[in-house]
Motif scaffolding. Sequence first.
Motif, mmCIF file in Angstrom:
data_model
loop_
_atom_site.group_PDB
_atom_site.id
_atom_site.type_symbol
_atom_site.label_atom_id
_atom_site.label_comp_id
_atom_site.label_asym_id
_atom_site.label_seq_id
_atom_site.Cartn_x
_atom_site.Cartn_y
_atom_site.Cartn_z
ATOM 1 N N TYR B 34 -14.460 -37.442 14.461
ATOM 2 C CA TYR B 34 -14.355 -36.925 13.097
ATOM 3 C C TYR B 34 -13.077 -36.110 12.930
ATOM 4 C CZ TYR B 34 -19.216 -38.262 12.396
ATOM 5 O OH TYR B 34 -20.382 -38.970 12.285
ATOM 6 N N TYR B 35 -12.391 -36.377 11.852
ATOM 7 C CA TYR B 35 -11.253 -35.581 11.458
ATOM 8 C C TYR B 35 -11.685 -34.648 10.329
ATOM 9 C CZ TYR B 35 -7.472 -37.868 14.093
ATOM 10 O OH TYR B 35 -6.632 -38.311 15.085
ATOM 11 N N TRP B 36 -10.810 -33.689 10.048
ATOM 12 C CA TRP B 36 -11.078 -32.697 9.016
ATOM 13 C C TRP B 36 -9.876 -32.691 8.071
ATOM 14 C CZ3 TRP B 36 -15.949 -30.908 9.426
ATOM 15 C CH2 TRP B 36 -16.578 -31.110 10.665
ATOM 16 N N ASN B 52 -4.979 -34.637 7.291
ATOM 17 C CA ASN B 52 -6.160 -34.548 8.132
ATOM 18 C C ASN B 52 -5.763 -34.021 9.508
ATOM 19 O OD1 ASN B 52 -7.264 -36.071 5.998
ATOM 20 N ND2 ASN B 52 -6.865 -37.991 7.083
ATOM 21 N N TYR B 54 -7.392 -33.410 13.677
ATOM 22 C CA TYR B 54 -8.436 -33.583 14.676
ATOM 23 C C TYR B 54 -8.568 -32.279 15.441
ATOM 24 C CZ TYR B 54 -11.231 -36.480 17.924
ATOM 25 O OH TYR B 54 -12.230 -37.062 18.665
ATOM 26 N N SER B 58 -4.145 -33.163 16.576
ATOM 27 C CA SER B 58 -3.473 -34.339 16.026
ATOM 28 C C SER B 58 -3.597 -34.326 14.501
ATOM 29 C CB SER B 58 -4.122 -35.608 16.581
ATOM 30 O OG SER B 58 -3.583 -36.761 15.989
ATOM 31 N N SER B 103 -9.872 -41.243 11.828
ATOM 32 C CA SER B 103 -8.622 -40.523 11.568
ATOM 33 C C SER B 103 -8.311 -40.364 10.090
ATOM 34 C CB SER B 103 -7.473 -41.218 12.277
ATOM 35 O OG SER B 103 -7.436 -42.597 11.930
ATOM 36 N N TYR B 104 -8.593 -41.377 9.304
ATOM 37 C CA TYR B 104 -8.393 -41.253 7.855
ATOM 38 C C TYR B 104 -9.423 -42.091 7.113
ATOM 39 C CZ TYR B 104 -5.240 -45.179 9.123
ATOM 40 O OH TYR B 104 -4.679 -46.304 9.653
#
Lengths: 107, 120
Positions: B34-36, B52, B54, B58, B103-104
């Motif tokens: 999960y990315y934020w 975004n 990680y 990243s 990632s997106y």
Amino acid sequence: EIVMTQSPATLSVSPGERATLSCRASQSVSSSLAWYQQKPGQAPRLLIYDASTRATGIPARFSCSGSGTEFTLTISSLQSEDFAVYYCQQYNKWPQTFGQGTKVEIK
Amino acid sequence: QLQLQESGPGLVKPSETLSLTCTVFGGSISSSGYYWGWIRQPPGKGLESIGNVYYSGSVYYNPSLNRRVTISVDTSKSQFSLKLSSVTAADTAVYYCARLYDSYGYSDYWGQGTLVTVSS
């Protein structure tokens, strides 16, 4: 970037009727497409992802079809709580991009 | 139940830096896969992805904002942050933080949003 185009801009529908919303991508996004519902003053709510999978808790009256560049969100029988703005989003390529939205209003 | 909450100034002067923080509750910001991210919405308009991050640090930045954006993560505080420099009135928007699948990918959890106005 990939441009997402939604139509119509506004859709006037009576409660209980079917609503059909369209989303077109400027290039293929495969099945990397999501739909969101947004009500005034609220954050968007995920409805559909991977082009046709309903998110947790989303009723079966919401369905989506399509792949590549053409997608359709169908609300089979509009309920009062469904009147809102709907956005499609592609996440096949970065940056993820959104359509400009379709407002579903009460006829 | 995962919850996200934005915080930061609601008013920023032109040419200054907008700074917002998103705190994640009820789940781990270090969850694998999960990315934020940050997404904004100018008043009465549509949604725009900003970038975004990680938990490893990243990042992905929207090329349209790339030179002005910095997104960072602090796993010890379960927070990630946005800095947008050299703001103008065009940066006035509701800023949302969200969790992204991959990632997106799509965003399944969103904060309630915070309005940031750029004005002198």
